[in-house]
Write a protein that holds these residues in place. Structure first.
Motif, short mmCIF file in Angstrom:
data_model
loop_
_atom_site.label_atom_id
_atom_site.label_comp_id
_atom_site.label_asym_id
_atom_site.label_seq_id
_atom_site.Cartn_x
_atom_site.Cartn_y
_atom_site.Cartn_z
N VAL A 29 0.83 -1.21 0.00
CA VAL A 29 0.00 0.00 0.00
C VAL A 29 0.87 1.26 0.00
O VAL A 29 0.63 2.20 -0.77
N PHE A 30 1.92 1.25 0.83
CA PHE A 30 2.79 2.42 0.88
C PHE A 30 3.47 2.62 -0.47
O PHE A 30 3.56 3.74 -0.99
N ASN A 31 3.90 1.54 -1.07
CA ASN A 31 4.56 1.61 -2.37
C ASN A 31 3.63 2.21 -3.42
O ASN A 31 4.02 3.10 -4.19
N LEU A 32 2.37 1.75 -3.41
CA LEU A 32 1.40 2.26 -4.39
C LEU A 32 1.15 3.75 -4.18
O LEU A 32 1.05 4.52 -5.13
N ALA A 33 1.07 4.15 -2.90
CA ALA A 33 0.67 5.52 -2.60
C ALA A 33 1.80 6.52 -2.81
O ALA A 33 1.56 7.66 -3.18
N PHE A 34 3.05 6.07 -2.57
CA PHE A 34 4.14 7.05 -2.56
C PHE A 34 5.19 6.83 -3.65
O PHE A 34 6.28 7.36 -3.58
N ASP A 64 5.39 7.98 -6.54
CA ASP A 64 5.77 9.22 -7.22
C ASP A 64 6.71 10.07 -6.37
O ASP A 64 7.55 10.80 -6.88
N VAL A 65 6.53 9.97 -5.04
CA VAL A 65 7.31 10.82 -4.14
C VAL A 65 8.75 10.32 -4.03
O VAL A 65 9.69 11.11 -4.14
N PHE A 66 8.90 9.03 -3.85
CA PHE A 66 10.23 8.51 -3.55
C PHE A 66 10.96 7.92 -4.75
O PHE A 66 12.13 7.56 -4.63
N VAL A 108 11.93 2.56 1.19
CA VAL A 108 11.12 3.26 2.19
C VAL A 108 9.93 2.38 2.58
O VAL A 108 9.56 2.30 3.75
N SER A 109 9.35 1.68 1.60
CA SER A 109 8.19 0.82 1.87
C SER A 109 8.53 -0.25 2.90
O SER A 109 7.75 -0.48 3.83
N ILE A 110 9.67 -0.93 2.72
CA ILE A 110 9.95 -2.00 3.69
C ILE A 110 10.27 -1.42 5.07
O ILE A 110 9.95 -2.03 6.08
N ALA A 111 10.84 -0.21 5.09
CA ALA A 111 11.09 0.42 6.39
C ALA A 111 9.77 0.73 7.09
O ALA A 111 9.61 0.43 8.29
N VAL A 112 8.82 1.27 6.34
CA VAL A 112 7.51 1.60 6.95
C VAL A 112 6.81 0.32 7.39
O VAL A 112 6.24 0.25 8.48
N MET A 139 -0.90 -3.79 -9.19
CA MET A 139 0.51 -4.18 -9.13
C MET A 139 1.34 -2.92 -8.83
O MET A 139 1.05 -1.84 -9.34
N VAL A 140 2.36 -3.07 -8.00
CA VAL A 140 3.19 -1.91 -7.68
C VAL A 140 4.07 -1.56 -8.88
O VAL A 140 4.46 -2.44 -9.66
N SER A 141 4.37 -0.26 -9.01
CA SER A 141 5.21 0.15 -10.13
C SER A 141 6.69 0.13 -9.75
O SER A 141 7.56 0.17 -10.60
N GLN A 142 6.96 0.12 -8.45
CA GLN A 142 8.35 0.17 -7.99
C GLN A 142 8.69 -1.01 -7.09
O GLN A 142 8.99 -0.84 -5.90
#
Lengths: 348, 317
Positions: free
Chosen positions: B52-57, B59-61, B68-72, B125-128
């Motif tokens: 979810v974090f990966n999908l949402a952010f 563009d930011v990261f 960052v996703s695995i850290a969160v 699907m996640v883009s990153q």
């Protein structure tokens, strides 16, 4: 003693209420109307003859898996393996249902017995490992769940079918389905298995409360060393308890295989009947009567959940969250007990 | 031969990494005396948050998104595991039951929120996600390079490094000694001035963090989306690795690598001459059968920490 009995009844009730309140709060936070949500749940479980039939159908295997967990628990054993025992029971029931050609009064009992036997064998393995080698039954039963899942899938693909995912329907002579029950419940999938589940609960009550076998099983659960000193065969009782527990779960598989579906399909994951059985047994305080009540409650919650997305826009998983929270509350009964006593003292 | 190794070893590392992380979490928790059947649920939570974090952010990261996703996911799962800690340490709940409830709860919350936010049972699907890389210089070494350093995920090596760090922490620091003491004989530890409850809380939260890390690594390397069937049994397999590895970080890593190897064989096995005729099912059930055999004492004895599964009640003997 009287106080303990009151607590034993109060704690499950409080836990269920707290679970439902938590569910309402979750609905509120995520922007749904809890009253509408619970109304949809009610309608989904009791709305008409059809949903009533389906609720009863869903309760049936839950009673049996609940018994499977509760029975072992009385001997001090934690049967997380009900899941695997359900799967092998389901497989055995359908296999006999497909492979044998016999009149109903032989075929149906045979298929049911095969399911119970398969489940019993799946319970026997962790039982004997626990009794003879002292291996913890929790880990072994978890491993047995996966072994059951993968082997069953393999047998469905390569033995029962020619590389397809679902078997043919079992012979009508092995089916628990009932046109009469379907007729009065507007073609739900309710089947005669309901009676078997209730009968099994009565059997557990009788075994535990009225026989020497049950007395020994309970004694081993209370204190293994004292039981041994009193001349009981602890190993035998542990194995017996796991095997009987497995048989109950195997019967739950038969309910699905011979009653609800009449087939068995390749499974991508667990049926969850066995895991739900843990919650049922826990809430039912590991007694036969309690298990039946708890199974009905969970059957209602799970069947009613199906109506929640269309009726109130609430995802069905809300019920899974509620059930998980109920388990937490029952398991943490120490703190509820503490709060109750505290509350009582302050009231005086 | 080299080709076989080249196909088996990277996939082994690829399948093992999430198992290693999660199993290390299990080692911490169980070494402190808290049984953690909830590893599966902690992985589910990690996978859910990671995706979810990966999908949402994304563009930011940008390219840093998976990290960052695995850290969160690690942090959120650590917080989530506090539920298990409170129930089993403070409220004296049956630890197995509490773990089962964690599994239910994580899946329930994950799928509920997925439906709430995405309107369907699974995320996009996640883009990153994580991509395979070739390690510079090392991948140019003849023979060893292509096998170990070409087309691998950096997370696989992080997992192995983490195992060594966990070993150091558990066996070479006073913190580790205290943690193990609390799991073997809590009363003796308490008498020596160690805060049993605090140590156990820390251990369970560590297991939540590592379980979440394992789950998010699994989701971002292997599946790339979240649904009810993203994590199916990896947590229990990690638990098996804990036991098969005899509650030792390096043992657990070895077991996880072995289970990853069995999984990779069941995927690429059909291309290997010797294994062509072995039905896939044997490779699938191998980790579980081996764990049972290990427990039964056929492959060395596996003894659990003495106080594992017993709530500590101050003042009781």
């Amino acid at each position: 003693m009287a106080r303990n009995r009151i607590f034993n009844i109060l704690i499950p009730i409080i836990s269920v209420l707290l679970g439902l309140i938590a569910g309402a709060i979750i609905m509120l936070i995520s922007g749904h109307n809890p009253i509408e949500g619970y109304r949809a749940l009610w309608n989904g479980a009791f709305g008409d003859a059809f949903t009533l039939g389906e609720t009863a159908r869903r309760t049936t295997p839950l009673i049996l898996t609940g018994l499977a967990v509760a029975f072992a628990f009385r001997t001090g054993l934690f049967n997380i393996g009900a899941e695997g025992q359900v799967i092998v029971g389901w497989l055995a029931a359908v296999w006999v249902g497909l492979a044998i050609d016999a009149p109903m009064y032989i075929h149906l009992p045979l298929a049911i017995a095969a399911a119970a036997l398969a489940g019993a064998i799946w319970g026997f393995v962790p039982g004997i490992l626990k009794a003879k080698l002292g291996v913890h039954e929790v880990i072994v039963t978890i491993m047995m769940n996966y072994i059951a899942l993968f082997i069953t899938n393999e047998i469905i693909r390569n033995v029962l079918t020619d590389h397809t995912t679902t078997t043919e329907a079992i012979a009508p002579t092995a089916s628990l389905a009932s046109e009469w029950l379907q007729g009065i419940t507007y073609f739900s999938r309710l089947h005669y298995g309901f009676l078997i589940a209730l009968f099994a609960a009565a059997v557990m009550w009788f075994l535990i409360q009225r026989t020497t076998i049950g007395y020994e099983l309970k004694a081993v659960g209370f204190n293994q060393h004292a039981s041994k000193y009193a001349g009981m065969n602890v190993s035998k009782n542990i194995i017996l308890s796991m095997a009987i527990a497995g048989a109950f779960a195997g019967l739950a598989g038969a309910m699905e295989g011979l009653g609800t579906y009449g087939t068995i399909s390749v499974m991508s994951g667990f049926t969850n009947l066995g895991f739900d059985g843990i919650a049922v047994a826990l809430l039912g305080a590991n007694t036969a009567f309690g298990v039946v009540l708890a199974a009905i409650l969970f059957g209602v919650l799970k069947e009613g959940a199906g109506e929640m997305p269309t009726g109130a826009g609430v995802p069905t998983e809300l019920v899974d969250i509620i059930i998980a929270l109920i388990i937490f509350f029952v398991a943490s009964s120490y703190i509820i007990r503490w709060a109750l006593i505290r509350f009582k003292k302050e009231g005086k | 031969m080299i080709e076989i190794l080249q196909s088996v070893i990277p996939t082994t590392l690829f399948f093992s990494a999430p198992l290693i992380f999660t199993a290390l979490g299990g080692v911490f928790s169980e070494r402190s005396g808290v049984v953690n059947i909830g590893l599966e649920g902690l992985m589910v939570m990690g996978a859910f948050v990671g995706i979810v974090f990966n999908l949402a952010f994304a563009d930011v990261f940008g390219v840093w998104t998976p990290w960052v996703s695995i850290a969160v996911a690690t942090i959120v799962s650590a917080i989530f595991s506090v539920i298990h800690a409170v129930a089993s340490i403070s409220f004296r709940a049956d630890q197995v039951v509490s773990g089962v409830a964690i599994n239910f709860l994580a899946l329930g919350i994950g799928v509920y929120l997925t439906k709430q936010w995405y309107g369907k049972g699974q995320t996009d699907m996640v883009s990153q996600p994580f991509f395979t890389t070739n390690v510079p210089f090392l991948s140019d070494i003849p023979f060893i390079g292509p096998i170990f350093f070409k087309g691998i995920y950096v997370t696989s090596y992080l997992a192995i490094i983490a195992a060594f760090i966990a070993w150091y922490v558990l066996y070479k620091t006073s913190f580790g000694l205290r943690l193990r003491a609390v799991g073997e004989h809590p009363m003796a530890a308490d008498t020596n001035g160690i805060n049993v409850y605090k140590m156990r809380y820390i251990a369970v939260i560590l297991s939540g963090a590592l379980g979440g890390l394992g789950g998010s690594v699994f989701a971002l390397t292997i599946v790339s989306n979240f649904s009810h069937s993203t994590i199916v049994g990896q947590g229990f397999m990690s638990l098996a690795a804990v036991i098969f590895g005899k509650w030792h970080p390096l043992g657990a890593m070895g077991a996880a690598l072995f289970f990853g190897f069995a999984q990779s064989l069941s995927v690429v096995g059909s291309g290997i001459p010797i294994l062509e005729n072995v039905p896939q099912v044997f490779l699938l059930i191998a980790p579980y059968v081996l764990t049972i055999l290990a427990l039964a004492g056929f492959i060395g004895r596996a003894d659990a920490p003495k106080a594992n599964g017993v709530p500590y009640i101050k003042g009781s003997r």
